[in-house]
Design a protein around this motif. Structure first.
Motif, PDB file in Angstrom:
ATOM      1  N   ASN A 142      13.386  19.949  -6.461  1.00 12.22           N
ATOM      2  CA  ASN A 142      12.356  20.888  -6.018  1.00 12.22           C
ATOM      3  C   ASN A 142      11.673  21.556  -7.207  1.00 12.22           C
ATOM      4  O   ASN A 142      10.492  21.896  -7.150  1.00 12.22           O
ATOM      5  CB  ASN A 142      12.984  21.952  -5.112  1.00 12.22           C
ATOM      6  N   VAL A 167       4.594  15.064   2.023  1.00 14.46           N
ATOM      7  CA  VAL A 167       4.576  16.508   1.786  1.00 14.46           C
ATOM      8  C   VAL A 167       4.889  17.265   3.075  1.00 14.46           C
ATOM      9  O   VAL A 167       5.648  18.243   3.072  1.00 14.46           O
ATOM     10  CB  VAL A 167       3.208  16.938   1.209  1.00 14.46           C
ATOM     11  N   LEU A 181       4.470  19.264  -9.985  1.00 16.17           N
ATOM     12  CA  LEU A 181       4.002  17.904  -9.726  1.00 16.17           C
ATOM     13  C   LEU A 181       2.512  17.809  -9.476  1.00 16.17           C
ATOM     14  O   LEU A 181       1.855  16.838  -9.892  1.00 16.17           O
ATOM     15  CB  LEU A 181       4.776  17.329  -8.530  1.00 16.17           C
ATOM     16  N   SER A 201      11.518  13.241 -10.008  1.00 16.73           N
ATOM     17  CA  SER A 201      11.822  13.850  -8.705  1.00 16.73           C
ATOM     18  C   SER A 201      12.324  12.808  -7.718  1.00 16.73           C
ATOM     19  O   SER A 201      13.239  13.091  -6.916  1.00 16.73           O
ATOM     20  CB  SER A 201      10.578  14.547  -8.145  1.00 16.73           C
ATOM     21  N   SER A 217       9.021   8.473   0.723  1.00 13.78           N
ATOM     22  CA  SER A 217       9.030   8.555  -0.741  1.00 13.78           C
ATOM     23  C   SER A 217       9.426   7.226  -1.374  1.00 13.78           C
ATOM     24  O   SER A 217       8.943   6.885  -2.459  1.00 13.78           O
ATOM     25  CB  SER A 217       9.976   9.658  -1.207  1.00 13.78           C
ATOM     26  N   ILE A 264       7.131  26.139  -4.563  1.00 15.00           N
ATOM     27  CA  ILE A 264       6.233  25.055  -4.964  1.00 15.00           C
ATOM     28  C   ILE A 264       4.818  25.272  -4.442  1.00 15.00           C
ATOM     29  O   ILE A 264       3.957  24.417  -4.613  1.00 15.00           O
ATOM     30  CB  ILE A 264       6.767  23.701  -4.454  1.00 15.00           C
ATOM     31  N   TRP A 304       8.917  19.408  -8.273  1.00 15.72           N
ATOM     32  CA  TRP A 304       7.784  19.522  -7.351  1.00 15.72           C
ATOM     33  C   TRP A 304       6.943  20.759  -7.627  1.00 15.72           C
ATOM     34  O   TRP A 304       5.769  20.796  -7.286  1.00 15.72           O
ATOM     35  CB  TRP A 304       8.299  19.526  -5.910  1.00 15.72           C
ATOM     36  N   TYR A 318       8.587  16.864   3.882  1.00 20.15           N
ATOM     37  CA  TYR A 318       9.373  17.472   2.819  1.00 20.15           C
ATOM     38  C   TYR A 318       9.415  18.992   2.981  1.00 20.15           C
ATOM     39  O   TYR A 318      10.484  19.615   2.859  1.00 20.15           O
ATOM     40  CB  TYR A 318       8.786  17.110   1.457  1.00 20.15           C
ATOM     41  N   TYR A 322       1.273  10.276   0.769  1.00 18.97           N
ATOM     42  CA  TYR A 322       1.779  11.551   0.248  1.00 18.97           C
ATOM     43  C   TYR A 322       1.550  12.689   1.239  1.00 18.97           C
ATOM     44  O   TYR A 322       2.286  13.696   1.232  1.00 18.97           O
ATOM     45  CB  TYR A 322       1.118  11.880  -1.097  1.00 18.97           C
TER      46      TYR A 322
END
Length: 739
Positions: free
Chosen positions: A206, A319, A212, A244, A289, A334, A209, A322, A315
């Motif tokens: 994390n 996201v 990122l 990650s 992922s 994040i 991220w 996640y 993604y």
């Protein structure tokens, strides 16, 4: 990202720029645009230093929190006190992390926009004069796979980040091993420790991220503060992405082993708890992922570009699930990177809705193209800027980055890009431009410019390129041509070393001078061109091919408009207004929802679904970004609409000839060049390659900027030469399509 050498090189492109030029934040000037010191009063310098100190202190404090986060002091001493004061009825468990992890970066981003606005104004007022001394901190330290060309600053910060990962994991495990909880009856200590290690690997993933999304935010106000652009820092996104994914894979596989082989609780993988984290959301994020990760390796990007391109759009799903998995508290850690990326992505969407007016296309015999668009005269950009282009008639989804080779001073109302046809997308574009079409629809994003043109302050410039790598250097040469007409500007000596495969590729040199605009005086430019043809020894093939150069004009369309900045002339100030207003709006709405919707439920002792809280956060972030960005974008658009309508009515005049057709058998003296022809400063070598070591070591000037753009082998060879102890006067910089 400059010119697509192949359709499969998108996302591989970047500068080999330093990771973080912290000296920019503590008042050491390492680069400049030739601004004389006399231009700045003592008050201005103090004001600038004050801002830099503020940025530096806030960033150091932010990183200090990350260092303290896994420690026992933070967990047992700081957390209870912070929660008592910050986790109010308005923010609940998000209060502490919003203040410690979200606010500092959003503060730097918003205040940085104001700083960059005034910095740009001061640079524009004196950028054409003087010379500043540059301190080289970018000497290559290594040039080998898998990292590519890396300098000492990048290695230092990479080592510091890895040290932070190790420190975090060690402290997390130290704290957790000291207070192990047995989750199932009969669980052994080593099994509890295994579960704890798997969980903490996710914690430090994390942390990756949290950083990122910064490198892929194109219109970023944070990257320029440390001398970076999105294009120059894309490799850091790749590094963080790989790291990650390794950590999250270890985290996920560890829990699978724990549930399956140790405790026989595989049903927990499909659990969507109403009071805690959603395990099934984590499983979905992990599966997505793996697809993203598998298609992002170098070989896949090169050979199956479209597979990578479309897979990477997953993604959004990644996201979403996640964030559902980590929960609101960790989401706040994040949040800044995601928040700023959403603003940038929505601004790009708004800008791309406008259709760009294509004026002309210059088609070269080697398959290259120069496309010239209408541009708002108020739009200015630095050399080596990048424009993203979308052609709906070729593909509805794909966007491709290309070098802007024009100069905003020499060509006030036009913008040109260079394209080499080597992939399916560019081949289709060349075919359409070569047809009888009199109009072709384009959409654009950008241009995105580097933070400075510090290389212009060198005594001498050696620009080494291979094939289409010449394109960023065209923009640099045009900038030097413009600045040579300004008083008190010390024109650096220029040596352009180009390596082409075939004689027809020499037509790329035809792009050195624009075909539109006022007559150009290059008498003050000390330019020397060494062109090498590596595969053929015959000059006649080029003389015949050169006659095939075509210039095609296109009719304007009422729906087309000149290319302009997404936020107009004061783009930094407006971006700062968007960032601050959107984030403040988010905090207000989040406080209202929490206080008057979530808190009453929890006060009654009832359970408010854990996932619903994060859904509220995601919805409010997107809504506030949409509202804040839309309002400011529409307000500034009204101010520039009248000016664009005037530009839209201007008719294109046909150029008389290609101005740089000077490599033909018959030399032609240009009117804009009274003392020498371009033929006299160009030497073509057939059937050989450049001796780069000899060329570079022959440069005896005390301050030589070495810029290289081309194949990986060429860039690595130049980097190793510049890293030599005998090359202390050589200051290296790589401009690359794939690092």
């Amino acid at each position: 990202m400059y010119i697509i050498k192949s359709d499969k090189t998108f996302w591989n492109t970047n500068y080999s720029y330093p990771l973080f030029c912290l000296s920019n934040l503590i008042g050491i000037q390492i680069s400049g645009q030739g601004v004389p010191t006399s231009k700045f009063t003592a008050e201005n310098m103090k004001f600038r230093a004050l801002w830099q100190i503020i940025f530096f202190l806030v960033f150091v404090g932010y990183m200090f929190i990350w260092v303290m986060l896994p420690t026992k002091t933070y967990k047992t001493s700081w957390t209870p006190k912070l929660n008592e004061k910050l986790n109010s009825t308005y923010f609940r468990e998000q209060g502490t992390n919003l203040l410690l992890f979200s606010f500092p970066i959003m503060f730097i981003a918003a205040l940085g926009c104001v700083y960059l606005h005034f910095q740009k104004k001061s640079s524009n007022s004196g950028s054409s004069k003087g010379k500043s001394h540059c301190v080289s901190i970018k000497r290559p330290a290594m040039a080998r796979a898998p990292l590519g060309i890396v300098n000492g600053v990048e290695l230092t910060f990479a080592a510091m980040f890895i040290a932070l990962m190790i420190w975090s994991l060690a402290n997390y495990l130290y704290v957790s091993f000291g207070a192990l909880h047995m989750h199932t009856p009969g669980e052994k200590v080593w099994q509890a420790k295994f579960r704890s290690v798997s969980l903490r690997l996710g914690y430090i993933g994390n942390t990756c991220w949290a950083f990122l999304f910064f490198p892929v935010t194109r219109a970023s106000s944070i990257l320029p503060l440390v001398g970076l652009t999105s294009e120059s820092s894309i490799k850091y996104h790749i590094w963080l992405g790989h790291l990650s994914n390794v950590l999250f894979a270890a985290h996920s596989i560890g829990f699978i082993i724990y549930w399956w082989a140790m405790t026989d609780q595989m049903y927990l993988m499909l659990q969507w708890s109403s009071t805690y984290l959603s395990n099934v959301a984590g499983v979905i994020a992990f599966v997505v992922s793996l697809v993203l990760w598998a298609t992002s390796f170098d070989r896949i990007r090169r050979k199956f570009f479209e597979v990578f391109f479309y897979a990477h759009h997953l993604y959004i799903i990644y996201v979403f699930f996640y964030i559902l998995h980590v929960g609101v508290a960790y989401f706040c850690m994040i949040l800044p990177g995601i928040f700023l990326f959403l603003i940038d992505r929505y601004l790009r969407f708004l800008q791309s809705r406008r259709k760009a007016r294509l004026f002309s296309a210059r088609l070269l015999p080697n398959g290259s193209m120069e496309l010239t668009f209408s541009k708002n005269p108020g739009l200015s950009y630095n050399p080596t800027s990048v424009l993203f282009v979308h052609v709906p008639s070729i593909c509805k989804l794909q966007w491709h980055p290309f070098t802007v080779i024009s100069n905003s001073n020499l060509e006030a109302d036009k913008l040109s890009i260079a394209i080499k046809t080597e992939g399916s997308w560019t081949q289709k574009l060349y075919k359409q431009l070569s047809s009888s079409l009199d109009h072709l629809q384009f959409s654009t994003e950008g241009p995105y410019e580097p933070s400075s043109s510090h290389f212009l302050s060198r005594d001498s410039l050696v620009m080494i390129c291979g094939g289409s790598g010449i394109t960023p250097f065209i923009s640099i040469i045009r900038e030097i041509i413009f600045r040579s007409t300004q008083p008190e500007f010390n024109v650096p000596k220029i040596l352009l070393v180009t390596a082409f495969k075939n004689p027809a590729d020499l037509s790329m040199l035809d792009l050195l001078l624009p075909i539109y605009g006022n007559p150009i005086d290059i008498s003050k430019v000390q330019l020397q061109i060494e062109a090498y043809i590596t595969r053929e020894n015959d000059q006649k093939s080029f003389e015949n091919a050169h006659k095939l150069i075509q210039i095609k004009l296109f009719k304007p369309n009422p729906s087309d408009s000149p290319i302009s900045s997404a936020l107009g002339k004061n783009s930094w100030l407006l971006l700062g207004a968007i960032i601050s207003s959107s984030f403040i709006m988010f905090l207000i709405f989040l406080g209202i929802v929490t206080r008057y919707h979530i808190y009453p439920v929890e006060r009654r002792g009832q359970n408010y679904h854990y996932s619903f809280k994060i859904l509220w956060d995601m919805f409010l972030v997107m809504a506030c970004v949409f509202i804040g960005t839309s309002v400011i974008f529409l307000l500034q658009k009204r101010e520039t609409s009248e000016e664009e309508r005037q530009i839209q009515n201007v008719e294109m005049t046909s150029p008389t000839s290609s101005p740089a057709s000077w490599l033909c058998a018959t030399e032609r003296e240009l009117e804009s060049l009274p003392h020498q022809s371009l033929v006299q400063c160009t030497k073509v070598h057939y059937g050989t390659r450049p001796d780069l070591k000899r060329i570079l070591f022959d440069r005896k000037e005390p301050d030589v900027g070495v810029l290289v753009c081309g194949p990986k082998s060429m860039r690595h060879e130049v980097a190793k030469i510049c890293a030599s102890a005998l090359a202390k006067n050589l200051h290296f910089e790589s401009i690359s399509f794939n690092w």
